[in-house]
Motif scaffolding. Structure first.
Motif, PDB file in Angstrom:
ATOM      1  N   LYS A  88       0.597  -1.145   0.186  1.00 42.48           N
ATOM      2  CA  LYS A  88       0.131   0.162  -0.063  1.00 42.48           C
ATOM      3  C   LYS A  88       0.726   0.806   0.121  1.00 42.48           C
ATOM      4  O   LYS A  88       0.567   2.191  -0.415  1.00 42.48           O
ATOM      5  N   TYR A  89       2.665   1.346   0.341  1.00 43.31           N
ATOM      6  CA  TYR A  89       2.905   2.728   0.862  1.00 43.31           C
ATOM      7  C   TYR A  89       3.869   2.671   0.089  1.00 43.31           C
ATOM      8  O   TYR A  89       5.002   3.238   0.498  1.00 43.31           O
ATOM      9  N   GLY A  91       4.423   0.758  -2.247  1.00 45.16           N
ATOM     10  CA  GLY A  91       4.462   0.975  -4.030  1.00 45.16           C
ATOM     11  C   GLY A  91       5.194  -0.523  -4.583  1.00 45.16           C
ATOM     12  O   GLY A  91       5.364  -0.964  -6.150  1.00 45.16           O
ATOM     13  N   LYS A 128      -7.003  10.047  -3.887  1.00 43.74           N
ATOM     14  CA  LYS A 128      -6.473   8.668  -3.346  1.00 43.74           C
ATOM     15  C   LYS A 128      -4.983   8.047  -3.832  1.00 43.74           C
ATOM     16  O   LYS A 128      -4.895   7.687  -4.158  1.00 43.74           O
ATOM     17  N   GLN A 129      -6.358   7.393  -4.926  1.00 42.61           N
ATOM     18  CA  GLN A 129      -5.553   7.403  -6.333  1.00 42.61           C
ATOM     19  C   GLN A 129      -4.033   7.593  -7.051  1.00 42.61           C
ATOM     20  O   GLN A 129      -2.965   7.590  -6.939  1.00 42.61           O
ATOM     21  N   GLU A 131      -2.064  10.313  -5.333  1.00 41.92           N
ATOM     22  CA  GLU A 131      -1.813  10.546  -4.163  1.00 41.92           C
ATOM     23  C   GLU A 131      -0.809   9.389  -4.793  1.00 41.92           C
ATOM     24  O   GLU A 131      -0.018   9.782  -4.485  1.00 41.92           O
ATOM     25  N   ARG A 132      -1.072   7.950  -4.696  1.00 41.32           N
ATOM     26  CA  ARG A 132      -0.303   6.776  -4.337  1.00 41.32           C
ATOM     27  C   ARG A 132      -0.111   6.232  -5.490  1.00 41.32           C
ATOM     28  O   ARG A 132       1.009   6.198  -5.561  1.00 41.32           O
ATOM     29  N   ASN A 135      -3.887   1.189  -7.056  1.00 42.73           N
ATOM     30  CA  ASN A 135      -5.120   1.684  -6.302  1.00 42.73           C
ATOM     31  C   ASN A 135      -4.249  -0.690  -5.978  1.00 42.73           C
ATOM     32  O   ASN A 135      -4.021  -1.583  -6.628  1.00 42.73           O
ATOM     33  N   GLN A 136      -3.833  -0.389  -4.551  1.00 41.01           N
ATOM     34  CA  GLN A 136      -3.448  -1.647  -4.599  1.00 41.01           C
ATOM     35  C   GLN A 136      -4.084  -3.195  -4.861  1.00 41.01           C
ATOM     36  O   GLN A 136      -3.521  -4.032  -4.846  1.00 41.01           O
TER      37      GLN A 136
END
Length: 237
Positions: A88-89, A91, A128-129, A131-132, A135-136
């Motif tokens: 999730k965090y 990558g 959120k997507q 930013e990340r 999508n996990q």
């Protein structure tokens, strides 16, 4: 597989030796995510597990969801949390694909997989997507698809609004927090009509978010929604 790819993979493993995602111990092989010691701390979920029975009961108490498959118990500070945190965090979408492959193997043992037409990852809210960057749940879905040979539809359902973190909320409050937070775009309703969907997420706690998404898929004319989760957390009252 091309020789150049084999050489680059070998070189990468030489320069960056594979290590356990939990404790950092170097692995003596090039497969797997955890060292034997950390792997031994992972608790698998079985169909007779009380946690699985409760989670399935909450998901499938009405016609919103039809079935559940899951791999592991989620424990704070444990190896499964470390793997999902890396996904999730960090990558590390390859972790998601590997976990998805394992989840796909487990799904092959269910009595209903043959009914599934397509795989849908639980969507993130668009900011959120961005930013990340990914999508996990889609990484996990792609891993499942590689095993069960079903198509992945990452944009079949949309998260329509930002929702507060569920971490500090109980069962009822979580349901209220995500109520109406998902929708199937009108352009997708015709394509979903009559389809049986496998909805994918990383961790299932109360199932409130998953049920809200499944409800949107049913409104969008999906015929049935099954759920696949890498891990089950202890159910909240």
């Amino acid at each position: 597989m091309a020789p150049g790819f084999l050489w680059s993979a070998a070189l990468r493993n030489f320069v960056f030796p594979p290590s356990c995602y939990c404790c950092g111990t170097l692995l003596d092989h090039h497969r797997g995510l955890l060292c034997p010691g950390c792997q031994a701390r992972v608790r698998p979920v079985t169909p007779s597990d009380p946690l699985f029975i409760l989670a399935r009961s909450r998901l499938c108490s009405d016609d919103v969801c039809t079935g559940l498959v899951a791999l592991y118990h989620f424990a704070s500070g444990g190896p499964v949390q470390d793997l999902l945190h890396a996904l999730k965090y960090g990558g590390l979408t390859g972790v998601g694909r590997e976990l998805g492959s394992r989840l796909g193997v487990a799904a092959m043992e269910t009595p209903w997989l043959h009914e599934v037409d397509l795989i849908i990852p639980l969507p993130l809210y668009r900011s959120k997507q961005r930013e990340r960057g990914y999508n996990q749940a889609e990484s996990i879905a792609r891993g499942i698809a590689g095993v069960v040979r079903k198509p992945v539809w990452p944009r079949a359902v949309r998260r329509t609004r930002w929702t507060d973190s569920q971490t500090t909320l109980g069962y009822t409050a979580r349901q209220m927090n995500v109520q109406g937070a998902f929708m199937v775009p009108p352009s997708k309703i015709g394509s979903l009509r009559g389809k049986r969907v496998l909805l994918v997420d990383d961790v299932l706690t109360t199932g409130a978010t998953t049920r809200a998404c499944a409800a949107a898929l049913r409104v969008g004319r999906a015929d049935a929604v099954y759920v696949a989760a890498v891990a089950l957390a202890e159910q909240l009252p």
